[in-house]
Scaffold this active site. Structure first.
Site, PDB file in Angstrom:
ATOM      1  N   ARG A  82      70.696 -47.363  21.054  1.00 13.33           N
ATOM      2  CA  ARG A  82      70.493 -45.579  21.366  1.00 13.33           C
ATOM      3  C   ARG A  82      71.451 -46.005  22.059  1.00 13.33           C
ATOM      4  NH1 ARG A  82      69.176 -44.514  15.640  1.00 13.33           N
ATOM      5  NH2 ARG A  82      67.676 -45.764  15.679  1.00 13.33           N
ATOM      6  N   ALA A  94      64.834 -47.361  10.336  1.00 13.76           N
ATOM      7  CA  ALA A  94      63.981 -46.311   9.908  1.00 13.76           C
ATOM      8  C   ALA A  94      64.943 -45.535   9.693  1.00 13.76           C
ATOM      9  CB  ALA A  94      63.369 -46.371  11.424  1.00 13.76           C
ATOM     10  N   GLU A 111      65.496 -46.537   2.970  1.00 16.83           N
ATOM     11  CA  GLU A 111      66.268 -47.050   4.607  1.00 16.83           C
ATOM     12  C   GLU A 111      66.175 -48.489   4.185  1.00 16.83           C
ATOM     13  OE1 GLU A 111      67.403 -45.492   6.652  1.00 16.83           O
ATOM     14  OE2 GLU A 111      67.764 -43.838   6.133  1.00 16.83           O
ATOM     15  N   GLU A 115      69.115 -50.880   5.758  1.00 19.35           N
ATOM     16  CA  GLU A 115      69.436 -51.120   6.595  1.00 19.35           C
ATOM     17  C   GLU A 115      68.709 -53.143   6.306  1.00 19.35           C
ATOM     18  OE1 GLU A 115      67.544 -49.036   9.740  1.00 19.35           O
ATOM     19  OE2 GLU A 115      68.562 -47.458   9.077  1.00 19.35           O
ATOM     20  N   GLU A 163      74.922 -49.360  12.786  1.00 21.07           N
ATOM     21  CA  GLU A 163      73.830 -49.962  11.703  1.00 21.07           C
ATOM     22  C   GLU A 163      74.901 -51.086  11.371  1.00 21.07           C
ATOM     23  OE1 GLU A 163      73.344 -47.605   8.698  1.00 21.07           O
ATOM     24  OE2 GLU A 163      71.448 -46.497   9.855  1.00 21.07           O
TER      25      GLU A 163
END
Length: 218
Positions: A82, A94, A111, A115, A163
């Site tokens: 992040r 998320a 999601e 993910e 990701e």
């Protein structure tokens, strides 16, 4: 807050239980300050009755997160970089509410598949919150997903950008709680989701809400 309004809030809390009261104030002027890729920065002149104030905030589409719990009470966490906090955080799956009209639980299922390459046969709501209500209208709903199974190889999503480098781990729920309380996890979806899952489990899952109970607030 004026005395009469404070009294009204106290009476509602006393008669209906402790519940946030949705009570929008009139907006006399709305300005877009910055149009961003994912969210905007806007300014509203808000009429509070006794005064008018300018409030600038991030206008956000909202998001969902998923606490995926397996048969051994292990929770799935993903390592994701992040940039604003310059940190690789352990987070549950998320994502943004970026598909128009998509039910929140469907967004959560999407999601989880994209993910984590997982599907879930059981969905309930764990917790529903505003991430930073003093500066953003972002609302996040965290779902509990159980009865997990893998997405078939030929249906899996091709991950990219941050990701693409996510690392999945399965952590016993009790160990995850200790990591939160020990200050080792900082993602809000991880912190709230893990603690909510632990509290719900301690209550025999009796506090869980139906997955279709939540909807986007207009």
């Amino acid at each position: 807050m004026g005395e009469s309004h404070a009294g009204d809030v106290e009476r509602v809390a006393a008669t209906q239980g402790l519940t946030d009261l949705r009570a929008p104030r009139p907006v006399t002027e709305h300005t877009q300050i910055h149009a961003g890729k994912v969210w905007d920065v806007v300014g509203d002149v808000v009429d509070l009755g006794s005064s008018q104030v300018l409030r600038e905030y991030v206008a956000h589409p909202g998001a969902v997160a998923v606490i995926a719990l397996d048969e051994d009470d292990r929770v799935l966490l993903l390592s994701q970089y992040r940039h604003p906090v310059r940190t690789e955080l352990w987070e549950p799956p998320a994502g943004l509410l970026d598909v128009a009209g998509e039910p929140l639980v469907d967004a959560a299922a999407r999601e989880l598949g994209e993910e984590a390459d997982l599907r879930a046969g059981s969905w309930q709501v764990l917790v529903d919150y505003f991430s930073s209500p003093g500066g953003s209208d972002e609302r996040i709903v965290i779902f509990l997903a159980r009865d997990l199974s893998p997405v078939p190889d030929d249906e899996r999503f091709a991950r990219e950008d941050e990701e693409a480098d996510m690392v999945p781990v399965w952590v016993p729920l009790d160990e995850a709680v200790e990591a939160v309380l020990g200050g080792r996890l900082h993602s809000p979806t991880a912190v709230l989701g893990i603690l909510a899952a632990s509290a719900a489990r301690d209550r025999g899952w009796s506090t869980l809400r139906a997955a279709d109970e939540v909807a986007v607030v207009g």
